[in-house]
Design a protein around this motif. Structure first.
Motif, PDB file in Angstrom:
ATOM      1  N   ALA A  11      -0.328 -12.040   5.072  1.00  0.00           N
ATOM      2  CA  ALA A  11      -1.749 -12.111   4.474  1.00  0.00           C
ATOM      3  C   ALA A  11      -2.593 -11.104   3.995  1.00  0.00           C
ATOM      4  CB  ALA A  11      -2.185 -12.627   6.735  1.00  0.00           C
ATOM      5  N   VAL A  12      -1.676 -11.796   2.634  1.00  0.00           N
ATOM      6  CA  VAL A  12      -2.146 -10.314   1.732  1.00  0.00           C
ATOM      7  C   VAL A  12      -3.630 -11.298   0.773  1.00  0.00           C
ATOM      8  CG1 VAL A  12      -0.539  -9.906   0.762  1.00  0.00           C
ATOM      9  CG2 VAL A  12      -1.577 -11.296  -0.281  1.00  0.00           C
ATOM     10  N   SER A  13      -4.787 -10.726   0.273  1.00  0.00           N
ATOM     11  CA  SER A  13      -5.980 -11.316   0.316  1.00  0.00           C
ATOM     12  C   SER A  13      -5.780 -12.643  -0.858  1.00  0.00           C
ATOM     13  CB  SER A  13      -6.740 -10.003  -0.254  1.00  0.00           C
ATOM     14  OG  SER A  13      -6.741  -9.860  -2.057  1.00  0.00           O
ATOM     15  N   ALA A  57       3.792  -9.176   2.343  1.00  0.00           N
ATOM     16  CA  ALA A  57       3.065  -9.679   3.621  1.00  0.00           C
ATOM     17  C   ALA A  57       2.684 -11.259   2.696  1.00  0.00           C
ATOM     18  CB  ALA A  57       1.943  -8.620   3.439  1.00  0.00           C
ATOM     19  N   GLN A 105       5.175  29.458   9.001  1.00  0.00           N
ATOM     20  CA  GLN A 105       4.308  28.201   8.006  1.00  0.00           C
ATOM     21  C   GLN A 105       2.442  28.505   8.330  1.00  0.00           C
ATOM     22  OE1 GLN A 105       4.068  25.042   7.528  1.00  0.00           O
ATOM     23  NE2 GLN A 105       3.077  25.561   6.001  1.00  0.00           N
ATOM     24  N   ASP A 133       0.462  31.017   5.100  1.00  0.00           N
ATOM     25  CA  ASP A 133      -0.517  30.381   4.973  1.00  0.00           C
ATOM     26  C   ASP A 133      -1.562  30.904   5.006  1.00  0.00           C
ATOM     27  OD1 ASP A 133       0.276  27.932   4.763  1.00  0.00           O
ATOM     28  OD2 ASP A 133      -0.342  26.881   6.448  1.00  0.00           O
ATOM     29  N   SER A 182       5.842  24.600   2.384  1.00  0.00           N
ATOM     30  CA  SER A 182       6.670  25.532   3.855  1.00  0.00           C
ATOM     31  C   SER A 182       7.175  26.164   3.848  1.00  0.00           C
ATOM     32  CB  SER A 182       6.669  24.078   4.292  1.00  0.00           C
ATOM     33  OG  SER A 182       7.398  23.127   4.703  1.00  0.00           O
ATOM     34  N   TYR A 190       1.136  -1.083   0.200  1.00  0.00           N
ATOM     35  CA  TYR A 190      -0.293   0.359   0.187  1.00  0.00           C
ATOM     36  C   TYR A 190       0.694   0.567  -0.100  1.00  0.00           C
ATOM     37  CZ  TYR A 190      -4.812  -1.981   0.123  1.00  0.00           C
ATOM     38  OH  TYR A 190      -5.834  -2.930  -0.031  1.00  0.00           O
ATOM     39  N   PHE A 191       0.387   2.077  -0.608  1.00  0.00           N
ATOM     40  CA  PHE A 191       1.351   3.612  -0.726  1.00  0.00           C
ATOM     41  C   PHE A 191       0.622   4.776   0.005  1.00  0.00           C
ATOM     42  CE2 PHE A 191       2.136   1.142  -3.996  1.00  0.00           C
ATOM     43  CZ  PHE A 191       3.696   0.871  -4.429  1.00  0.00           C
ATOM     44  N   ASN A 192       1.220   4.828   1.797  1.00  0.00           N
ATOM     45  CA  ASN A 192      -0.071   5.641   2.262  1.00  0.00           C
ATOM     46  C   ASN A 192      -0.026   7.315   2.010  1.00  0.00           C
ATOM     47  OD1 ASN A 192      -0.518   3.471   3.854  1.00  0.00           O
ATOM     48  ND2 ASN A 192       1.126   3.621   5.159  1.00  0.00           N
ATOM     49  N   ARG A 193       1.496   7.632   0.893  1.00  0.00           N
ATOM     50  CA  ARG A 193       1.679   8.805   1.220  1.00  0.00           C
ATOM     51  C   ARG A 193       0.187   9.307  -0.006  1.00  0.00           C
ATOM     52  NH1 ARG A 193       7.592   9.978  -0.040  1.00  0.00           N
ATOM     53  NH2 ARG A 193       6.507  12.123  -0.729  1.00  0.00           N
ATOM     54  N   PHE A 194       0.139   8.108  -0.743  1.00  0.00           N
ATOM     55  CA  PHE A 194      -0.870   9.321  -1.983  1.00  0.00           C
ATOM     56  C   PHE A 194      -2.713   9.163  -1.213  1.00  0.00           C
ATOM     57  CE2 PHE A 194       3.341   7.406  -4.100  1.00  0.00           C
ATOM     58  CZ  PHE A 194       3.766   8.169  -4.112  1.00  0.00           C
ATOM     59  N   ASP A 195      -3.055   9.588  -2.466  1.00  0.00           N
ATOM     60  CA  ASP A 195      -4.328   9.841  -1.744  1.00  0.00           C
ATOM     61  C   ASP A 195      -4.884   7.914  -2.923  1.00  0.00           C
ATOM     62  OD1 ASP A 195      -4.458  10.363  -4.578  1.00  0.00           O
ATOM     63  OD2 ASP A 195      -4.997  11.815  -4.684  1.00  0.00           O
ATOM     64  N   THR A 196      -6.540   7.918  -2.556  1.00  0.00           N
ATOM     65  CA  THR A 196      -6.613   6.351  -2.261  1.00  0.00           C
ATOM     66  C   THR A 196      -6.536   5.852  -4.595  1.00  0.00           C
ATOM     67  OG1 THR A 196      -8.413   7.480  -1.023  1.00  0.00           O
ATOM     68  CG2 THR A 196      -8.583   5.182  -1.948  1.00  0.00           C
TER      69      THR A 196
END
Lengths: 373, 881
Positions: A61-63, A59, A351, A355, A314, A15-21
């Motif tokens: 336990a992948v589906s 991993a 910061q 903003d 920033s 999974y690529f957590n840093r990106f949006d879905t």
């Protein structure tokens, strides 16, 4: 003339957590695409086999769907595939592999090297000496038994292992799963195919890391390749060719905007990237309101065009020019506030001030638009 | 600004043209009673400025009932050295013309010029309302609204602000308030007024914990999954190792050996059992013989006992027989004594009867004598009684009749006395030789007489006089007297007596005779209660008794046959009773002895028989041989018993040496071990199956995939959250700076207003202070150390403060070069005289700088304003001329 494809670290199920879905699932999907391309390359280059040096799965336990898609993706190449469990998908008592077998997902032409020993490919006359990980971590050199394993004469002797070659990789790489640097020599291997290091890397004439076929991080160590290995006859030096497999190219830019032309240069580069880019931009320096507008426009365009664009502004100060300020028509105390925020950008709450300044500038611009459409 | 004149025509009550002119620079007091047109003039000024000439809502300006009217107003005023003239008419003739120093504007252009000059707005449509009035709304105070300053200031806000901006060097921000509003609104989307997250931001923050929890749960399950995988590996290793070794086989062999050993012990125990039974049967036989022997010995003892019993019985019989003679003699003596006592008792009885008869005869004779005496006495009494009764009969008279007689006599006497009292009394004394006849009688020569009826008096030689006593009373009295005398005569005749005294005498004699009869009767009763007849019967009874006694005594034996010195009868009875008791006792003893003798004899015969029978039996030949045989059998059995006992002891020792309990424990232990080993292995097999099944299920869930997704969502949430937080912080900072700067600016604007306000307030209250707040509104009011809001003051005080504030604003506007015209419509009617004086000073002071039109219906209140009062009534009257 025996020839095979060396690949590793597919990391299916990551999974690529840093990106949006949206981007995250596209990048995850791309990893199956990489397998399909490998199969295609194997066919194109008349390969005898495809050797996968560990971490096929990210991993245990992948589906089930992940598992099936993985093996389905190999269908393009009907020759033998030899898959080795790595540290992410070690051959434990119950593992992604036992499950793959249980659900009958493994095609007949895919050999799972779940035990230390030799996988014989008689038709191709290749003996694959496999050193699978049967625990998540080990501190023994699992390739040590290669030295004493004998294989049929006149067969190619190819080692397949997953771990860190001692003394070659950077210090910060995990010291577990060690592999002796001279294993290819001590075990009289024609070629030692390694996995775990995600970039393309040659250790010696007969020992290579292929790296991951599809990049999954910004570290620029030549990911996105598979190795086409040709050995004219047993004992001959292997001929190794890197074939590009990456669908997406990951770029991480750190830009400092100082002079006016810096922004022009950046915008030009931003426009020139291929569409299959994953870009991460870190900006610092300062920027006028007008340029800030240009930058925002360019980033907006890039976001629409490329696979993914993330950026960190920033540390980029807003430095409105006299013209900017005149354009904002910030009279009276609003002008005061604008000025104060500008100076605060380098203070304790830089910061927040930045903003706030951006918000204020936007509001003023909007107000101006309303007044003079 | 100075208003020169106001002219109206066809305007409400001013149907004819009306001109108000000659207005001065300072204060102008315009007076008139109610309905004189003060408010109409004010309305006219307002309409001239505020209402668009095209307005359809100007209907109220029309004179009542005149639909063809075109209300018109003309205003002339000076401002900044320029002459302004405004002509405005509505409805039927919609026009607006403004001339400024000769330059003419008309229509809306003219109206905009005015609005700009004075600082107000026109409504987009409809009638002009308070919110459009701007600065005039502040300076033109309508009747009864002087205290409401807040709204007026708010409505005047922008105009005031821009007017005042020129006073302070700083340039206020154009649209700054709008900006603040927008920033506050945007911040409000993220944070509540209290600074707490709201909306999406709040939701994101709220979602974080469940997200993290879900992730933690997943992580926990993954850990569990991995542990189970490790467990699976470990159990599988153990299972395969044990499966190869099969350790329970060795244990089962050892078990078989122990079981064999135990079977041997069991056979020994069987033999021991047999021995045991044999021993028991020998013991039983020995016991039987022993009992027989004891029986023989017992028989011997019994014979001795029976002999002894025989002897004892014989002795007892002898003893009883020996005591028989004594007892017999004693019995006979008792019988003789009893007979003697009986004879004595009989004779004593006879003697006593004789004596009793003698006594009875004596008593009867005495009683007869007494009876005879009583009889003679009773006869005497009877005689006396007869005499007395005779006497009573003779003097019989009724007591009631005597009483009646007495009453009649008394009435007669009374009547007689009365008749004499009223009768005519004649007293006379005749000379010698003279004779008078009264009635039939000739009177003596001297006397008196009472005349009760007509009486003829004849004096010889003289004639006859008839004297008649006068009055009814005498006649009635005379009649009564006659009746009473007649009654008395009858009563006396009835009673048979001559007069009352005789009657009384007869009554006394009768009572005495009755008392005698009574006394004699009582005496007779006490003497012979039963009457004389009973006395006779009593004497007959006594005579009969005497005869009976005599006959009885004669029947008794003569006294000479009785023994001498006999005891009394009672004593004789006692003696006889004692003798009888003794005889009974002797008889009883004799009978008991008889019974004892019989029993002893019986016992002796039984004992003798038993003793003899037993002796014969024991001493027989057969019996002697049986005893000898018994002794020899007994000896043999005892030897057999000892032998068996020895064999048994030996057997038991042999069994004990084999330790059967340990062997049994071995069997148990080995059996359990083998079972346990096999069971443990089966357990492993089962656990393996379970683990595989569980892992299969868990694996199918794709836990790590789920974790990846969950983590990705969580991080995305966090990123969004951070963005919102950054935005909220930025907005907060921006809002803070904007409000801060605005505040600073407002404060700079407040200062001059405060200065003007203080100028007026101290006239009203020397030590008071009215502060201007950030909205440029009069707010906090301090007086005598007490602090409160202006809104908390009394109505009158608020009106005064409101007016002061308006004047202060006017001063400020004046300084900014803006036109100021102050119109007060019946203001300060709620002020007391003291305050009103102070307010007049204030107004006069203000009038030095501003033109003030003060409309009032109390002109007397405003006489001391230093100017001529304009009387509307007078003006109207002049206009008519």
């Amino acid at each position: 003339m025996p020839r095979f494809l060396h690949t590793a670290d597919w990391q299916i199920g990551r999974y690529f957590n840093r990106f949006d879905t949206d981007n995250s699932s596209a990048l995850a999907d791309a990893r199956y695409g990489a397998i399909e391309r490998l199969a295609q390359l194997a066919v194109e280059h008349n390969c005898d086999a495809v050797l996968v040096a560990g971490d096929v799965f990210d991993a245990q336990a992948v589906s089930d769907r992940c598992i099936r898609r993985t093996f389905n993706a190999t269908s393009g190449f009907k020759g033998p595939w030899v898959m080795l469990p790595g540290n992410h998908d070690a051959a434990l008592a119950e593992s992604v592999w036992t499950r793959a077998r249980r659900i009958n997902a493994v095609p007949n032409n895919v050999h799972l090297a779940l035990q230390s020993g030799v996988i014989e490919l008689p038709q191709q006359k290749i003996a694959v000496l496999a050193a699978p990980l049967t625990q998540r971590h080990t501190y023994d050199d699992l390739t040590a038994p290669f030295d004493s394993i004998s294989t049929p004469p006149q067969w190619l002797r190819v080692g397949l292992a997953h771990g860190s070659v001692q003394g070659v990789l950077a210090e910060d790489i995990d010291a577990t799963n060690p592999i002796a640097a001279d294993r290819s020599a001590s075990a009289a291997l024609d070629y030692l195919a390694l996995g775990d290091w995600h970039g393309l890397k040659q250790i010696n004439e007969r020992t290579w890391y292929s790296g991951t076929p599809e990049p999954e991080r910004f570290r620029n160590n030549q990911p996105g390749f598979a190795l086409l290995v040709t050995v004219s006859e047993p004992g001959a030096l292997p001929e190794v060719e890197a074939l590009e497999t990456a669908r997406y190219h990951w770029h991480q830019w750190q830009e400092k905007l100082v002079v006016e032309t810096d922004i022009d240069e950046l915008l030009k580069r931003l426009d020139e990237l291929p569409e299959s880019s994953v870009l991460d931009l870190k900006l610092e320096g300062s920027i006028t309101l007008a340029d800030e507008q240009r930058l925002a426009d360019a980033l907006s365009r890039a976001e629409a065009r490329y696979r993914s664009v993330t950026y960190d502004r920033s540390r980029l100060l807003l430095a409105p020019t006299e013209e900017d300020l005149a354009g904002l028509q910030a009279s009276g105390y609003v002008g005061d506030v604008l000025e104060q925020l500008q100076t605060r950008q380098s203070g304790a709450e830089a910061q927040t001030a930045r903003d706030a300044l951006a918000i204020l500038a936007n509001l003023l611009l909007e107000a101006r638009e309303e007044k003079h459409p | 600004m100075k208003l020169e004149s106001v002219r109206v025509e066809q305007f409400k009550q001013f149907r004819k043209p009306f001109l108000l002119n000659g207005l001065s620079n300072g204060i102008n007091v315009i007076s008139g009673p109610n309905e004189a047109g003060k408010s109409t003039l004010v309305r006219a000024i307002r309409a001239a400025f505020f209402e668009r000439h095209r307005s359809k809502s100007a209907e109220d300006l029309r004179p009542w009932g005149d639909s063809s009217a075109a209300p018109a107003i003309e205003l002339v005023f000076h401002h900044n050295g320029q002459n302004w003239q405004l002509n405005k008419s509505f409805l039927q003739r919609k026009r607006c013309d403004l001339s400024i120093q000769g330059t003419t504007y008309s229509g809306e252009e003219a109206e905009e010029k005015l609005a700009q000059l004075l600082g107000y707005q026109f409504p987009k449509k409809g009638a002009s309302k308070e919110e459009h009035w701007g600065i005039p709304g502040l300076l033109w105070v309508e009747q009864g609204s002087g205290q409401n300053i807040e709204q007026a200031v708010v409505h005047a806000g922008d105009h005031l602000q821009s007017a005042l901006n020129s006073l302070v060097s700083e340039v206020a921000s154009e649209g700054g308030d709008g900006l603040i509003h927008t920033v506050r609104q945007q911040l409000g989307e993220l944070l509540t007024a209290g600074g707490a997250p709201r909306g999406e931001y709040k939701q994101l923050l709220a979602d974080e914990l469940p997200g993290q929890q879900e992730l933690d749960v997943l992580k926990g399950r993954i850990d569990q999954y991995q542990n189970q995988v490790d467990r699976l590996a470990k159990v599988a290793r153990e299972f395969h190792k044990i499966d190869r070794e099969q350790p329970w086989i060795k244990v089962r062999q050892a078990l078989a050996e122990a079981q064999e050993c135990y079977r041997h012990i069991e056979s020994l125990q069987g033999q021991q059992q047999t021995l045991n039974q044999a021993l028991i049967s020998v013991q039983q036989r020995a016991a039987l013989l022993q009992r027989n022997k004891q029986q023989v010995q017992a028989d011997g003892k019994q014979l001795q006992q029976r002999e002894q019993e025989h002897n004892t019985a014989q002795q007892a019989l002898n003893d009883v027989q020996a005591s028989a003679a004594g007892l017999h003699a004693a019995l006979e003596q008792c019988q003789s004594q009893y007979r003697d006592a009986l004879e004595v008792e009989r004779q004593a009885g006879l003697l006593e009867t004789r004596q009793r008869l003698d006594h009875s005869s004596v008593r009867a004779k005495t009683q007869l004598q007494q009876l005879s005496e009583r009889k003679s006495r009773a006869v005497e009494l009877q005689q006396a009684l007869g005499e007395s009764r005779m006497l009573t009969a003779r003097h019989q008279i009724s007591i009631a009749a005597v009483d009646q007689l007495r009453t009649t006599q008394r009435q007669l006497d009374d009547t007689r006395l009365r008749s004499q009292a009223i009768a005519t009394r004649i007293e006379w004394q005749l000379e010698a030789g003279q004779q008078i006849e009264l009635g039939q009688d000739t009177l003596p020569h001297q006397g008196e007489q009472l005349l009760l009826s007509s009486t003829r008096l004849r004096i010889a030689g003289v004639g006859e006089f008839t004297i008649t006593p006068g009055g009814d009373d005498l006649a009635r009295c005379q009649r009564q007297l006659e009746q009473l005398q007649l009654g008395l005569g009858e009563q006396l005749m009835t009673l048979g007596v001559a007069d009352l005294a005789a009657a009384e005498q007869t009554l006394v004699a009768q009572e005495r005779a009755q008392a005698d009869v009574h006394r004699l009767l009582e005496l007779l009763q006490s003497l012979v209660p039963g009457g004389l007849a009973s006395l006779d019967s009593d004497s007959q009874a006594l005579n009969a008794e005497l005869e009976r006694n005599y006959a009885e005594k004669k029947a008794l034996a003569p006294a000479t046959t009785l023994a001498q010195g006999l005891p009394a009868q009672a004593q004789a009875q006692d003696l006889r009773s004692n003798a009888e008791n003794r005889l009974s006792a002797a008889e009883k003893r004799s009978s008991e002895h008889e019974k004892a003798l019989l029993a002893a004899s019986h016992r002796y015969q039984n004992a003798d028989h038993e003793w003899r029978t037993l002796r014969t039996s024991l001493n027989s030949e057969q019996r002697q041989q049986e005893v000898i045989q018994l002794d020899s059998d007994l000896t043999a059995v005892e030897q057999e018993q000892a032998r068996q006992q020895e064999r048994l002891t030996e057997m038991l020792a042999q069994i004990a040496a084999a330790r059967p309990e340990l062997v049994q424990q071995d069997i148990q232990r080995l059996g359990a071990s083998a079972d346990q080993l096999e069971q443990a292995q089966r357990g492993r097999e089962l656990e393996l199956k379970e683990l595989r099944a569980r892992l299969e299920i868990w694996g199918a869930e794709g836990l790590e995939g789920q974790r990846g997704r969950c983590q990705a969502e969580l991080e995305q949430n966090r990123r969004r959250c951070q963005q919102l937080q950054r935005r909220a912080e930025a907005l907060e900072l921006l809002l803070e700076l904007l409000t801060e700067k605005r505040q600073a600016l407002t404060q700079r604007l407040q200062a001059p207003l405060q200065r003007h306000l203080n100028h007026y307030v101290t006239v009203l209250f020397p030590d008071a202070q009215l502060e201007v707040d950030s909205q440029l509104l009069p707010g906090r009011f301090t007086r005598n150390g007490e602090t409160g809001q202006m809104a908390e003051l009394s109505f009158g005080a608020r009106e005064q403060m409101g007016l002061i504030s308006r004047l202060a604003y006017a001063d400020l506007l004046k300084e900014a070069g803006k036109p100021t015209l102050i119109i007060l419509d019946d203001s300060l009617v709620h002020s007391d005289s003291g305050r009103l004086d102070s307010m007049k000073r204030i107004l006069f002071d203000a009038a030095q700088r501003h033109q003030i039109l003060l409309f009032t219906c109390h002109p007397d209140n405003w006489l001391d304003m230093g100017s001529e009062t304009i009387n509307l009534e007078a003006l109207k009257a002049r206009a008519l001329l």
